[in-house]
Design a protein around this motif. Structure first.
Motif, mmCIF file in Angstrom:
data_model
loop_
_atom_site.group_PDB
_atom_site.id
_atom_site.type_symbol
_atom_site.label_atom_id
_atom_site.label_comp_id
_atom_site.label_asym_id
_atom_site.label_seq_id
_atom_site.Cartn_x
_atom_site.Cartn_y
_atom_site.Cartn_z
ATOM 1 N N GLU A 7 -72.401 115.239 -69.318
ATOM 2 C CA GLU A 7 -73.029 115.215 -67.510
ATOM 3 C C GLU A 7 -72.697 113.357 -68.239
ATOM 4 N N PRO A 8 -71.727 112.992 -67.758
ATOM 5 C CA PRO A 8 -72.187 111.713 -67.682
ATOM 6 C C PRO A 8 -72.627 110.649 -66.522
ATOM 7 N N TRP A 9 -73.698 111.481 -66.369
ATOM 8 C CA TRP A 9 -74.177 110.715 -65.451
ATOM 9 C C TRP A 9 -75.603 110.731 -65.907
ATOM 10 N N THR A 10 -76.575 109.481 -65.563
ATOM 11 C CA THR A 10 -77.988 109.610 -65.488
ATOM 12 C C THR A 10 -78.863 110.446 -64.864
ATOM 13 N N GLY A 11 -80.216 110.415 -65.196
ATOM 14 C CA GLY A 11 -81.195 111.073 -64.171
ATOM 15 C C GLY A 11 -81.638 109.939 -63.319
ATOM 16 N N GLY A 12 -81.632 108.824 -63.550
ATOM 17 C CA GLY A 12 -81.996 107.366 -62.866
ATOM 18 C C GLY A 12 -81.705 105.890 -63.739
ATOM 19 N N GLU A 13 -82.448 104.726 -63.399
ATOM 20 C CA GLU A 13 -81.670 103.565 -64.006
ATOM 21 C C GLU A 13 -82.369 103.771 -65.764
ATOM 22 N N SER A 14 -81.450 103.432 -66.200
ATOM 23 C CA SER A 14 -82.202 103.006 -67.850
ATOM 24 C C SER A 14 -81.576 102.042 -68.363
ATOM 25 N N PRO A 15 -82.545 100.654 -69.251
ATOM 26 C CA PRO A 15 -81.947 99.411 -69.589
ATOM 27 C C PRO A 15 -81.082 100.164 -71.120
ATOM 28 N N GLN A 16 -79.766 100.921 -71.500
ATOM 29 C CA GLN A 16 -79.543 100.916 -72.794
ATOM 30 C C GLN A 16 -78.282 100.770 -71.809
ATOM 31 N N PRO A 17 -77.647 99.544 -72.659
ATOM 32 C CA PRO A 17 -76.257 99.205 -71.741
ATOM 33 C C PRO A 17 -74.711 99.490 -72.271
ATOM 34 N N LEU A 18 -75.017 101.088 -73.280
ATOM 35 C CA LEU A 18 -73.988 101.419 -73.811
ATOM 36 C C LEU A 18 -73.729 103.223 -73.242
ATOM 37 N N LEU A 19 -74.462 103.180 -72.277
ATOM 38 C CA LEU A 19 -74.362 104.841 -71.375
ATOM 39 C C LEU A 19 -73.078 105.367 -71.377
ATOM 40 N N THR A 20 -72.706 106.600 -71.409
ATOM 41 C CA THR A 20 -71.773 107.163 -71.443
ATOM 42 C C THR A 20 -71.933 107.829 -70.687
ATOM 43 N N LEU A 21 -70.747 107.449 -69.386
ATOM 44 C CA LEU A 21 -70.593 107.471 -67.939
ATOM 45 C C LEU A 21 -68.851 108.166 -68.103
ATOM 46 N N LYS A 22 -68.461 108.340 -67.157
ATOM 47 C CA LYS A 22 -67.320 108.732 -67.160
ATOM 48 C C LYS A 22 -66.208 107.773 -67.089
ATOM 49 N N GLY A 23 -64.983 107.742 -67.921
ATOM 50 C CA GLY A 23 -64.270 106.427 -68.760
ATOM 51 C C GLY A 23 -64.267 106.136 -69.678
ATOM 52 N N THR A 24 -65.922 106.074 -70.420
ATOM 53 C CA THR A 24 -66.156 105.338 -71.682
ATOM 54 C C THR A 24 -65.703 106.865 -73.002
ATOM 55 N N GLN A 25 -65.075 107.723 -72.484
ATOM 56 C CA GLN A 25 -65.263 109.233 -73.417
ATOM 57 C C GLN A 25 -63.768 108.785 -73.135
ATOM 58 N N ARG A 26 -62.566 108.095 -73.300
ATOM 59 C CA ARG A 26 -61.017 108.013 -73.088
ATOM 60 C C ARG A 26 -60.766 107.634 -74.862
ATOM 61 N N ASP A 27 -60.433 108.542 -74.878
ATOM 62 C CA ASP A 27 -59.448 108.331 -76.681
ATOM 63 C C ASP A 27 -60.489 108.886 -77.177
ATOM 64 N N LYS A 28 -61.322 109.476 -77.680
ATOM 65 C CA LYS A 28 -62.858 109.707 -78.222
ATOM 66 C C LYS A 28 -63.194 111.270 -78.622
ATOM 67 N N GLY A 29 -62.279 111.867 -77.699
ATOM 68 C CA GLY A 29 -62.731 113.752 -78.285
ATOM 69 C C GLY A 29 -63.698 114.269 -77.854
ATOM 70 N N PHE A 30 -63.981 113.961 -76.772
ATOM 71 C CA PHE A 30 -65.140 114.674 -76.347
ATOM 72 C C PHE A 30 -64.854 114.217 -74.742
ATOM 73 N N ALA A 31 -65.549 115.401 -74.267
ATOM 74 C CA ALA A 31 -65.200 115.860 -72.859
ATOM 75 C C ALA A 31 -66.013 115.476 -71.823
ATOM 76 N N VAL A 32 -66.136 115.340 -70.305
ATOM 77 C CA VAL A 32 -66.970 114.838 -69.275
ATOM 78 C C VAL A 32 -66.229 115.489 -68.379
ATOM 79 N N PHE A 33 -67.621 115.978 -67.946
ATOM 80 C CA PHE A 33 -67.680 117.012 -65.767
ATOM 81 C C PHE A 33 -67.089 116.254 -65.338
ATOM 82 N N ASN A 34 -65.828 116.430 -64.907
ATOM 83 C CA ASN A 34 -65.451 115.717 -63.520
ATOM 84 C C ASN A 34 -66.130 116.218 -62.514
#
Length: 828
Positions: free
Chosen positions: A374-401
């Motif tokens: 799931e490329p989303w969170t349940g709330g605000e996070s301080p982590q700057p490198l969240l795995t959101l839609k688009g971050t998976q490009r060419d990295k070999g894994f998939a995300v829910f559309n």
């Protein structure tokens, strides 16, 4: 606490070995735990599981035989104990500088007592079922070959119709063991249970979390508690409430392996839903008592952050947390032969961790592991490198559309509609999804998990009922925390409701709700990407309007096997769509280049979407395939491509599959309201998949123009009449630099894909292209390497002269037109 506790976590030593936790042999056991801030650590051994209170908790862990462990400079405490300790229980006793003491279960535990109260020493080899050494899940040539079926262990078998006349299955209902029974039938002779999954044709079962979770008491009566399992306690141990005997530490392990083995024997892979983004509890969880303050993210004031929405979020970016996650996944994949992982709230995990675990698992365990989340969170996070839609490009894994999900059905729990449920102006968003989101957020279709509903939110049937304003008509109660608001028991509310009140089972496929449900998942199953369907959609499953049934009764959640006989045409339709997808690689293109070359939009307006899959897409036997989605409330007539005047219909409003239902002559076709259609023109044996170009990346040999030239030369040498024509594409560059340049062709009728250029003495290069005798035109692109660049961006075409056996054309770099060279090579 010790002085280490005052240090920033970045100063903690780290450990890279793979032997944290217990290493058991009959000659001795080695215990290792990373606890760099502890003052002293003992391992405490026990002969039994301890004394449980009425809540199923062991409050006292003193009285064991305690052995002092030694600490190394990497923060690891260890001890080796001689002898066979199989069957004993253990805890770690950690002491801090202020004399505080914690008794904790090993965070790397692989076996625990009931409710996870103590760690257990077992010989894992003794938990392997017969044939385990040869067990293996299905292999995937490409991720897009998968058809994923999301299922909760308990939902699968809690229905009263899950039974067999010759066997009493009451003891296995709601448990792992229910997946090991084949040959089960309903009263009408329909396959249910495991055989139902096999008959449906899905490739993988995605199980909601099966790792030990906190909120169900293993020792309680089965009917009293229910949960989806997104409240993890022990990450490397199967859930006890799904086993036949939670008090037997080996039973849950053996029975989960039997489940996996049973599905693998049926040719079905197993994907685990994993929850590394948070724990149910912090103070009583697996991490905080071992290394306080390390495993969880905090804000600038040192307070726990809540990106999960449930009170904490795991700091996946920290070295030993990242290591723990990778170690855990590696363990599941190797010990339980798991075929893939779905990550809950993967958006909360830092992208480097997800990228690393993907690369390492594929390299170390198996290259075709499915990895998505799931490329989303349940709330605000301080982590700057969240795995959101688009971050998976060419990295070999998939995300829910979820973009596609919303475009097809509308919002998740309300009356908002989508393309399949009556909305206007969703055509372009639907098209983005059909293309595998390559014009949205993916690099390739294999990065998109396409779906309309999952365990969360309203399931598909209830969503359509809600959009249509039929909730009250169907008797749905209002739900709150798993119970009807009006005070009735869930069982009573369910018994008094009827989700199918407006359905005429004698004319099932004419019903509006049925058609819209088939259209919604029909779109998913015929789009580029990885299709994902929620268990029971093929049986028109309802949860009686409960949009968040994570702790609701079995009366709400159980799959109702009687619906298979009642709604058999719906099951047959799903089965046909899945068979169509699995039989035709045109629907399973895994690279952007293939999609861009073979997919063409035909229509996109008026609540109608149509596209073509052209030129034996991805090596498909069908030449041109047309797919039409009609989301409107009237039948629609569309123009078909001009290349053919006879089309074979394999999917329409009343059936789906690979077999021809009827033929359409001419260039127009009418599509029923709220339905879809799939047609093709010609069927020819596919010579070589047009995805052969990509096969180089997996070590497969490509046969290129050199093989074609050799075959042609052999035929000419024998004096035989060639069964094909030849195009000599002569390419001229001003710089005379041809290294890496090649030609990509399609529509040849012989071999589409990559053709090498061979340099000539006159400063030009030539590609020899084989073309079937009946082909009138081919498409081509001159490109550099694997699409590093194109000579001309647009697709180009060469018209074939049927009077010539060899057609020579001259292509000048940078010019769109070509020159036809006159030569004396007329056929016949």
């Amino acid at each position: 606490m010790s002085d280490f506790k005052q240090l920033e976590h970045t100063t903690y030593p780290t450990y890279e070995g793979y032997d944290l936790g217990l290493t058991y042999t009959s000659a001795g056991s080695l215990f290792k735990v990373w606890a760099p801030t502890a003052q002293q650590v003992h391992v405490a051994l026990y002969d039994d599981a301890g004394v449980y209170d009425q809540e199923g908790i062991v409050q006292e862990h003193g009285g064991g035989r305690e052995f002092l462990m030694s600490r190394d400079d990497r923060g690891v405490w260890s001890i080796a104990l001689e002898g066979d300790w199989n069957g004993h229980y253990y805890m770690y006793r950690l002491e801090w500088a202020d004399s505080t003491v914690h008794y904790v279960v090993d965070p790397y535990a692989t076996a625990v007592s009931a409710n996870g109260q103590r760690t257990v020493i077992i010989d894992l080899a003794q938990t392997n079922p017969d044939g385990w050494e040869e067990d293996m899940g299905p292999t995937l040539e490409r991720a897009t070959d998968a058809v994923i079926y999301e299922l909760h262990v308990r939902d699968f078998s809690m229905d009263r119709h899950f039974n067999a006349s010759e066997k009493d299955l009451s003891a296995v209902k709601g448990r792992f063991a229910a997946f090991t029974y084949s040959g089960l039938k309903d009263g009408a002779g329909n396959s249910i249970g495991l055989d139902h999954l096999l008959e449906l044709g899905i490739t993988h079962v995605h199980l909601l979390p099966v790792a030990d979770f906190h909120t169900v008491n293993d020792l309680a009566e089965l009917e009293t508690e229910y949960n989806w399992g997104y409240d993890p306690q022990h990450y490397n141990v199967p859930e006890g409430s799904y086993s036949s005997n939670p008090a037997d530490p080996e039973a849950r392990i053996r029975e989960l392996k039997q489940l996996v083995h049973s599905l693998h024997s049926a040719g079905i892979g197993v994907i685990l839903d994993v929850v590394y983004n948070h724990t149910y509890s912090v103070e009583k969880g697996p991490f905080e008592p071992v290394v306080p303050g390390y495993y969880y993210r905090t804000d600038e004031q040192g307070q726990l952050t809540n990106g999960s929405g449930v009170g904490n979020e795991v700091a996946t970016e920290r070295p030993m947390v990242r290591k723990y996650i990778k170690d855990s996944l590696r363990y599941w994949a190797k010990e339980y032969h798991i075929d893939g992982f779905r990550f809950d709230l993967m958006g909360l995990m830092d992208t480097p961790t997800v990228e690393q675990l993907t690369q390492e698992l594929r390299a170390e365990v198996r290259p075709d592991l499915l990895i998505y989340g799931e490329p989303w969170t349940g709330g605000e996070s301080p982590q700057p490198l969240l795995t959101l839609k688009g971050t998976q490009r060419d990295k070999g894994f998939a995300v829910f559309n979820d973009n596609y999900r919303s475009a097809i059905k509308g919002d998740s729990d309300g009356t908002g509609s989508g393309f399949a449920t009556g909305a206007w102006n969703q055509e372009e968003q639907v098209l983005k999804g059909t293309f595998g989101a390559i014009h949205d957020f993916t690099a390739h279709p294999s990065e998109s998990i396409n779906y309309v509903t999952a365990h969360d939110n309203l399931n598909l049937w209830d969503k359509i009922i809600t959009v249509r304003g039929l909730r009250e008509y169907c008797g749905f109660p209002q739900w709150e925390q798993g119970k009807p608001k009006d005070g009735r028991k869930a069982e009573q509310a369910v018994a008094e409701a009827d989700p199918y009140r407006e359905v005429d089972v004698t004319d099932l496929l004419e019903d509006e709700t049925v058609r819209k449900s088939l259209l919604a998942n029909g779109i998913v199953l015929t789009s580029q990407g990885i299709p994902f369907i929620h268990a029971g959609d093929e049986l028109l499953r309802s949860k009686y309007g409960d949009h968040n049934s994570y702790r609701s009764a079995d009366a709400v959640n159980a799959i109702r096997w009687a619906n298979k006989a009642r709604f058999r045409p719906v099951f047959d339709y799903y089965q046909g769509l899945i068979a169509l997808r699995r039989s035709h690689p045109a629907f399973r293109m895994d690279h952007r280049e293939l999609v861009e070359q073979h997919m063409e939009v035909l229509h996109s307006s008026g609540r109608v979407v149509a596209f073509a899959l052209r030129h034996h897409a991805n090596g498909d036997a069908w030449n041109h395939i047309v797919v039409i989605y009609n989301g409107s409330d009237t039948e629609q007539t569309l123009l078909l491509p001009a290349e053919s005047d006879r089309w074979h219909v394999v999917v329409d409003a009343h059936g789906a599959g690979n077999e021809i239902r009827y033929e359409v002559a001419g260039h127009r076709v009418t599509v029923s309201r709220w339905s879809m259609m799939v047609l093709y023109d010609q069927e020819e044996p596919a010579q070589v998949s047009s995805s052969t170009e990509q096969d180089q990346d997996t070590g497969k040999v490509e046969n290129g123009a050199e093989g074609s030239d050799k075959k042609m030369d052999q035929e000419i040498a024998k004096g035989e009449t060639a069964s094909f024509r030849t195009i000599e594409l002569i390419y001229e560059r001003a710089d005379r630099q041809y290294s890496g340049w090649n030609v990509w062709v399609w529509g040849t009728g012989c071999r589409d894909g990559h053709v090498e250029l061979h340099e000539l003495e006159d400063g030009r290069a030539v590609a020899r292209i084989q073309v079937a005798l009946n082909v009138q035109r081919i498409g081509y692109i001159v490109r550099l390497n694997h699409w590093d660049a194109k000579d001309i961006e647009a697709d180009r075409y060469i018209e074939i002269d049927p009077t010539r056996s060899v057609t020579q054309v001259l292509i000048h770099s940078g010019r769109e037109e070509y020159l036809l060279l006159v030569n004396d090579n007329r056929a016949g």
